[in-house]
Enzyme design. Structure first.
Site, PDB file in Angstrom:
ATOM      1  N   ASP A 181       0.835  -1.202   0.000  1.00  0.00           N
ATOM      2  CA  ASP A 181       0.000   0.000   0.000  1.00  0.00           C
ATOM      3  C   ASP A 181       0.871   1.253   0.000  1.00  0.00           C
ATOM      4  O   ASP A 181       0.541   2.254  -0.645  1.00  0.00           O
ATOM      5  CB  ASP A 181      -0.919   0.020   1.225  1.00  0.00           C
ATOM      6  CG  ASP A 181      -2.006  -1.037   1.141  1.00  0.00           C
ATOM      7  OD1 ASP A 181      -2.187  -1.621   0.045  1.00  0.00           O
ATOM      8  OD2 ASP A 181      -2.675  -1.284   2.161  1.00  0.00           O
ATOM      9  N   ASP A 198       0.682   4.231  -2.621  1.00  0.00           N
ATOM     10  CA  ASP A 198       0.354   5.585  -2.155  1.00  0.00           C
ATOM     11  C   ASP A 198       1.401   6.598  -2.588  1.00  0.00           C
ATOM     12  O   ASP A 198       1.073   7.743  -2.937  1.00  0.00           O
ATOM     13  CB  ASP A 198       0.214   5.601  -0.632  1.00  0.00           C
ATOM     14  CG  ASP A 198      -1.017   4.848  -0.147  1.00  0.00           C
ATOM     15  OD1 ASP A 198      -1.923   4.614  -0.974  1.00  0.00           O
ATOM     16  OD2 ASP A 198      -1.077   4.501   1.043  1.00  0.00           O
ATOM     17  N   SER A 228     -34.890  -9.122 -19.053  1.00  0.00           N
ATOM     18  CA  SER A 228     -34.878  -9.967 -17.865  1.00  0.00           C
ATOM     19  C   SER A 228     -34.772 -11.424 -18.313  1.00  0.00           C
ATOM     20  O   SER A 228     -34.797 -11.728 -19.507  1.00  0.00           O
ATOM     21  CB  SER A 228     -36.155  -9.753 -17.057  1.00  0.00           C
ATOM     22  OG  SER A 228     -37.287  -9.986 -17.873  1.00  0.00           O
ATOM     23  N   GLU A 253     -23.419 -19.557 -14.042  1.00  0.00           N
ATOM     24  CA  GLU A 253     -22.822 -18.418 -13.340  1.00  0.00           C
ATOM     25  C   GLU A 253     -23.650 -18.105 -12.101  1.00  0.00           C
ATOM     26  O   GLU A 253     -24.875 -18.251 -12.114  1.00  0.00           O
ATOM     27  CB  GLU A 253     -22.775 -17.192 -14.261  1.00  0.00           C
ATOM     28  CG  GLU A 253     -22.026 -17.434 -15.569  1.00  0.00           C
ATOM     29  CD  GLU A 253     -22.268 -16.312 -16.582  1.00  0.00           C
ATOM     30  OE1 GLU A 253     -22.556 -15.176 -16.163  1.00  0.00           O
ATOM     31  OE2 GLU A 253     -22.193 -16.590 -17.786  1.00  0.00           O
ATOM     32  N   LYS A 284     -25.817 -16.109  -9.605  1.00  0.00           N
ATOM     33  CA  LYS A 284     -26.749 -14.983  -9.781  1.00  0.00           C
ATOM     34  C   LYS A 284     -26.557 -14.027  -8.604  1.00  0.00           C
ATOM     35  O   LYS A 284     -27.092 -14.235  -7.515  1.00  0.00           O
ATOM     36  CB  LYS A 284     -28.189 -15.482  -9.858  1.00  0.00           C
ATOM     37  CG  LYS A 284     -29.194 -14.390 -10.214  1.00  0.00           C
ATOM     38  CD  LYS A 284     -30.585 -14.993 -10.410  1.00  0.00           C
ATOM     39  CE  LYS A 284     -31.583 -13.913 -10.824  1.00  0.00           C
ATOM     40  NZ  LYS A 284     -31.761 -12.891  -9.773  1.00  0.00           N
ATOM     41  N   ASP A 333     -26.963 -11.076  -6.146  1.00  0.00           N
ATOM     42  CA  ASP A 333     -28.146 -10.332  -5.721  1.00  0.00           C
ATOM     43  C   ASP A 333     -27.758  -8.870  -5.526  1.00  0.00           C
ATOM     44  O   ASP A 333     -27.369  -8.431  -4.440  1.00  0.00           O
ATOM     45  CB  ASP A 333     -28.690 -10.918  -4.413  1.00  0.00           C
ATOM     46  CG  ASP A 333     -30.095 -10.401  -4.110  1.00  0.00           C
ATOM     47  OD1 ASP A 333     -30.699  -9.750  -4.983  1.00  0.00           O
ATOM     48  OD2 ASP A 333     -30.578 -10.659  -2.994  1.00  0.00           O
ATOM     49  N   ARG A 383     -30.383  -0.391 -14.892  1.00  0.00           N
ATOM     50  CA  ARG A 383     -31.300  -1.065 -15.814  1.00  0.00           C
ATOM     51  C   ARG A 383     -32.551  -0.229 -16.066  1.00  0.00           C
ATOM     52  O   ARG A 383     -33.062  -0.171 -17.186  1.00  0.00           O
ATOM     53  CB  ARG A 383     -31.686  -2.440 -15.257  1.00  0.00           C
ATOM     54  CG  ARG A 383     -32.632  -3.211 -16.173  1.00  0.00           C
ATOM     55  CD  ARG A 383     -33.004  -4.558 -15.563  1.00  0.00           C
ATOM     56  NE  ARG A 383     -33.835  -5.313 -16.474  1.00  0.00           N
ATOM     57  CZ  ARG A 383     -35.154  -5.159 -16.593  1.00  0.00           C
ATOM     58  NH1 ARG A 383     -35.780  -4.276 -15.836  1.00  0.00           N
ATOM     59  NH2 ARG A 383     -35.855  -5.883 -17.460  1.00  0.00           N
ATOM     60  N   GLU A 433     -23.552  -6.807 -12.515  1.00  0.00           N
ATOM     61  CA  GLU A 433     -24.252  -6.533 -11.273  1.00  0.00           C
ATOM     62  C   GLU A 433     -23.365  -5.719 -10.332  1.00  0.00           C
ATOM     63  O   GLU A 433     -22.174  -6.004 -10.163  1.00  0.00           O
ATOM     64  CB  GLU A 433     -24.617  -7.860 -10.595  1.00  0.00           C
ATOM     65  CG  GLU A 433     -25.835  -7.803  -9.718  1.00  0.00           C
ATOM     66  CD  GLU A 433     -27.144  -7.843 -10.504  1.00  0.00           C
ATOM     67  OE1 GLU A 433     -28.200  -7.683  -9.878  1.00  0.00           O
ATOM     68  OE2 GLU A 433     -27.110  -8.033 -11.739  1.00  0.00           O
ATOM     69  N   TYR A 457     -21.020  -9.747 -16.415  1.00  0.00           N
ATOM     70  CA  TYR A 457     -21.281 -11.117 -16.869  1.00  0.00           C
ATOM     71  C   TYR A 457     -21.740 -11.242 -18.316  1.00  0.00           C
ATOM     72  O   TYR A 457     -21.976 -12.347 -18.796  1.00  0.00           O
ATOM     73  CB  TYR A 457     -22.317 -11.792 -15.967  1.00  0.00           C
ATOM     74  CG  TYR A 457     -23.579 -10.986 -15.726  1.00  0.00           C
ATOM     75  CD1 TYR A 457     -24.486 -10.740 -16.736  1.00  0.00           C
ATOM     76  CD2 TYR A 457     -23.854 -10.488 -14.459  1.00  0.00           C
ATOM     77  CE1 TYR A 457     -25.630 -10.018 -16.513  1.00  0.00           C
ATOM     78  CE2 TYR A 457     -25.006  -9.761 -14.224  1.00  0.00           C
ATOM     79  CZ  TYR A 457     -25.896  -9.528 -15.247  1.00  0.00           C
ATOM     80  OH  TYR A 457     -27.029  -8.796 -15.016  1.00  0.00           O
ATOM     81  N   LYS A 460     -33.808 -20.026  -9.417  1.00  0.00           N
ATOM     82  CA  LYS A 460     -33.938 -19.278  -8.170  1.00  0.00           C
ATOM     83  C   LYS A 460     -33.896 -20.241  -6.988  1.00  0.00           C
ATOM     84  O   LYS A 460     -34.656 -21.215  -6.943  1.00  0.00           O
ATOM     85  CB  LYS A 460     -35.252 -18.487  -8.150  1.00  0.00           C
ATOM     86  CG  LYS A 460     -35.428 -17.509  -9.320  1.00  0.00           C
ATOM     87  CD  LYS A 460     -34.406 -16.389  -9.269  1.00  0.00           C
ATOM     88  CE  LYS A 460     -34.691 -15.387  -8.192  1.00  0.00           C
ATOM     89  NZ  LYS A 460     -35.872 -14.551  -8.443  1.00  0.00           N
ATOM     90  N   CYS A 517     -38.209   4.625  29.552  1.00  0.00           N
ATOM     91  CA  CYS A 517     -36.983   3.834  29.449  1.00  0.00           C
ATOM     92  C   CYS A 517     -37.068   2.593  30.340  1.00  0.00           C
ATOM     93  O   CYS A 517     -37.427   2.710  31.522  1.00  0.00           O
ATOM     94  CB  CYS A 517     -35.790   4.693  29.850  1.00  0.00           C
ATOM     95  SG  CYS A 517     -34.225   3.790  29.909  1.00  0.00           S
ATOM     96  N   CYS A 567     -34.328   3.326  33.342  1.00  0.00           N
ATOM     97  CA  CYS A 567     -34.401   4.430  34.320  1.00  0.00           C
ATOM     98  C   CYS A 567     -35.788   5.042  34.435  1.00  0.00           C
ATOM     99  O   CYS A 567     -35.998   5.959  35.235  1.00  0.00           O
ATOM    100  CB  CYS A 567     -33.396   5.517  33.961  1.00  0.00           C
ATOM    101  SG  CYS A 567     -33.798   6.416  32.439  1.00  0.00           S
ATOM    102  N   CYS A 605     -33.642   7.355  24.963  1.00  0.00           N
ATOM    103  CA  CYS A 605     -33.634   7.857  26.327  1.00  0.00           C
ATOM    104  C   CYS A 605     -32.577   8.950  26.392  1.00  0.00           C
ATOM    105  O   CYS A 605     -31.417   8.705  26.043  1.00  0.00           O
ATOM    106  CB  CYS A 605     -33.301   6.736  27.315  1.00  0.00           C
ATOM    107  SG  CYS A 605     -33.044   7.323  29.006  1.00  0.00           S
ATOM    108  N   CYS A 633     -28.954   7.788  33.014  1.00  0.00           N
ATOM    109  CA  CYS A 633     -29.585   6.480  32.803  1.00  0.00           C
ATOM    110  C   CYS A 633     -28.569   5.380  33.102  1.00  0.00           C
ATOM    111  O   CYS A 633     -27.502   5.328  32.476  1.00  0.00           O
ATOM    112  CB  CYS A 633     -30.084   6.362  31.366  1.00  0.00           C
ATOM    113  SG  CYS A 633     -30.674   4.707  30.937  1.00  0.00           S
TER     114      CYS A 633
END
Length: 678
Positions: A42, A46, A91, A121, A123, A125, A144, A178, A230, A318, A412, A415, A430, A435
């Site tokens: 890093d 940098d 779709s 592949e 899917k 989400d 989309r 995605e 994809y 699915k 609460c 208290c 609260c 408290c």
């Protein structure tokens, strides 16, 4: 460290250096974010990045949109421009079981006489995304939308580090895939939102959508979004004969794809693949909700063709929703250290995603009201992002006769002070500063591992100390005596002395631990480190104005406001003086970033994982010593891990390190190397 470039050099020479630096930085970024195989530290990255920034500041005319320095937008967008898709984003048809896949296979084989192979592949989400490149440069990113018209989210997508601003080849192509949020980022985001009394996200997909469609690109950058592409909608100059070939081509030009894909000859093998990942899905670092099956050969795809809405040559299998029914027996309300009162459903125990679930956070009053959750209701629960148990809905037909809406608390539970809503936030809060629940939570936070790290002072001991009147704030911890401690339940001679030693040792902690331990709203461990490193003393931090704080990279308006407000309180400043009188260190003891970047330490720039029980020092002590030498200590093993330190009883992390061929050290090796560096 790279020298700062001269500003009096000819612009032609500067332009040449800029191009070389961009090419190098693009390559290093691709290795890190796409291939997961970094070849430089890093610190090295940098230093080169700073050199490029300096050159572009000296020669603004050399700045271009594909420069690595231009990833984070500086202005809030007025809105999202609507953009038509040159090729509609269709779709897919769905399959919900083996019979559906067998039917799909029969249809495909009837429509082509070519040999059929299927590529499977994962899917992902997330949120569908289109990327357009012209002559190898990113010119447009779009959602989309309705499939015909989407929204231009180019500025936001530029902040996603796995998306190349410039391809390795000057192709003019359109790729689709995605945008998603990793599970770890999702959990961290929701924890922060819940602590702040904000609405939480139901799942990683919603969080990704909210991040991608935020009008402030800087906020998008904070969501840690990622992508898998994809498909190629427009090949331009790129050539491929099959889907598997196309994905390999995308890999070569710098586009990130998912490598869990496989090619099969039969639908039976496809079915086995769907079942394999249905079982593995909870172990993946991202959320999937199924498998996409495509005819691999493009000529065979052309034979099979399209319907009006979807391609006939692809289907989305699915996964069945992993849900369970249980009964809500009680709703428990707990008070956090910021005063937010959070409801938790206590339910009949039930098996879900491989674990027994008996509790689920209901987050806030609005969620209970919106879903009309009542005592003794039968509810459906699932794990959001395969992680967090959540009540999805009530099975109203099973609701007991005579059921009444849940009555929310007005006072609460700790208290009995009246609960309020602040600034139209959704959380009940609260606001009583005395408290007991908030004080106990604040004390527990103060002594926790990432704060002052006072070993042995757990929640049960803290409660006893508070209830006996021995501790009313964190400064009182430093006045505890042996005679007081041995009056506590299960605290004997040895444990009392151990506690006193741990408390005394914490006086010498570096400032960032104290800043985090004070429990300033919105200030996590990373922000505390940035603040301590910048201001170096508690006095300087107390006197800092908002503009000074917000100038720190990584610190925004919300954190700056919280810090300023916190140190304006007279009781806070009185507490700081108490801590000073108790000889608690109020100075930053770590190395400044600039010093670490220049360090030639063996640890500088390396990523290290600690696992198992360490005997020479605590895990936090080891982490602190490594980080002071420029190393980075993380909690999980990956291909980016430089080495793993295995203490006694090392478990799954050691196994994973061995499977990835990550070097494994014992504790003596670590100690010897540390002592040789310090």
């Amino acid at each position: 460290m790279t020298d700062k470039p001269e500003t009096n050099q000819p612009i032609e020479e500067a332009a040449e250096k800029v191009e070389v630096l961009r090419e190098i930085l693009d390559r290093y970024s691709h290795e890190y974010y796409v291939l997961d195989k970094p070849t430089v530290t890093d610190a090295e990255y940098d230093a080169l990045y700073r050199e490029l920034v300096s050159l572009e500041e000296s020669y603004p005319e050399l700045i271009s949109g594909d420069s690595p320095t231009q990833r984070v937008g500086g202005t809030i967008l007025p809105g999202f421009e609507k953009v038509p898709h040159d090729i509609p984003m269709l779709s897919l048809g769905n399959a919900f079981g083996k019979e559906d896949l067998l039917d799909f296979d029969k249809r495909v084989r009837k429509l082509t006489d070519k040999k059929v192979q299927y590529i499977c592949e994962l899917k992902i989400d997330g949120l569908a995304l289109s990327l357009k490149y012209k002559n190898g440069k990113l010119i447009q990113a779009a959602t989309r939308g309705d499939g015909i018209v989407g929204e231009n989210v180019t500025q936001n997508v530029r902040t996603i580090k796995s998306v190349p601003l410039k391809l390795k080849y000057p192709y003019s192509i359109e790729v689709r895939g995605e945008c998603y949020m990793p599970k770890a980022s999702f959990v961290e985001l929701n924890q922060k939102r819940e602590e702040n009394g904000e609405d939480i996200f139901a799942n990683p997909r919603n969080a990704a959508a909210g991040g991608l469609r935020n009008l402030d690109p800087k906020q998008t950058a904070k969501r840690n979004l990622n992508t898998f592409m994809y498909t190629v909608a427009d090949f331009g100059e790129m050539e491929a004969a099959s889907q598997s070939d196309a994905l390999e081509q995308l890999d070569k030009i710098g586009i990130r794809t998912n490598h869990e894909r496989r090619v099969f000859e039969t639908i039976e093998d496809v079915w086995e693949y769907t079942q394999e990942f249905q079982e593995q899905r909870s172990n993946l670092p991202y959320d999937i909700d199924g498998i996409v099956i495509k005819v691999n050969d493009f000529q065979a795809q052309a034979d099979v063709g399209f319907t009006i809405k979807a391609p006939r040559w692809a289907v989305a299998y699915k996964f069945p929703a992993e849900e369970a029914n249980t009964v809500v027996n009680e709703i428990e309300w707990t008070v956090g250290r910021t005063g937010v009162v959070t409801p938790t459903a206590i339910m009949d125990p039930v098996q879900l995603a491989g674990t027994t679930v008996q509790r689920a956070s209901l987050h806030n009053v609005d969620l209970i009201r919106e879903r009309d959750i009542r005592l003794n209701d039968t509810v459906v629960i699932h794990k959001a992002g395969d992680i967090i148990p959540e009540v999805t809905r009530v099975v109203e037909e099973l609701r007991p006769v005579g059921s009444v809406p849940y009555e929310f608390p007005t006072h609460c539970p700790a208290c009995d002070s009246e609960l309020v809503h602040l600034d139209e936030e959704v959380a009940l809060r609260c606001i009583n500063p005395k408290c007991p629940a908030q004080i106990i939570e604040g004390l527990t936070h103060f002594v926790s591992r990432n704060a002052m790290n006072i070993d042995g002072l757990g929640n049960k001991v803290i409660i006893q100390l508070y209830e006996k009147g021995l501790v009313k704030d964190v400064a009182d911890l430093y006045s505890l005596t042996y005679d007081q401690l041995v009056t506590l339940d299960k605290i004997k001679d040895k444990s009392a002395n151990n506690l006193l030693n741990a408390i005394d040792a914490s006086r010498s902690n570096s400032l960032e631990r104290l800043v985090f331990g004070l429990g300033i709203r919105n200030v996590g461990a990373n922000a505390a480190k940035l603040l301590a490193e910048e201001f170096e003393t508690i006095e300087a931090l107390q006197q800092a104005g908002k503009e000074m704080i917000i100038a720190i990279e990584g610190i925004g308006d919300i954190i700056a406001d919280s810090v300023v407000t916190f140190f304006e309180l007279p009781e806070v400043n009185a507490l700081i003086e108490e801590l000073r009188a108790k000889n608690v260190n109020l100075i930053y003891l770590g190395k400044k970033k600039e010093t670490v970047a220049e360090s030639d330490s063996y640890f500088n720039g390396k990523t290290i994982v600690l696992t198992g029980k360490l005997t020479h020092f605590t895990r936090e002590e080891a982490k602190e010593r490594i980080e002071n030498l420029g190393g980075k200590v993380t909690g999980s093993v990956s291909k980016k891990t430089d080495f793993l330190v295995a203490g006694e009883d090392a478990g799954s992390k050691l196994t994973k390190a061995q499977s990835l061929d990550v070097p494994v050290w014992n504790e003596d090796q670590l100690l010897e190397t540390l002592e040789g560096e310090e």
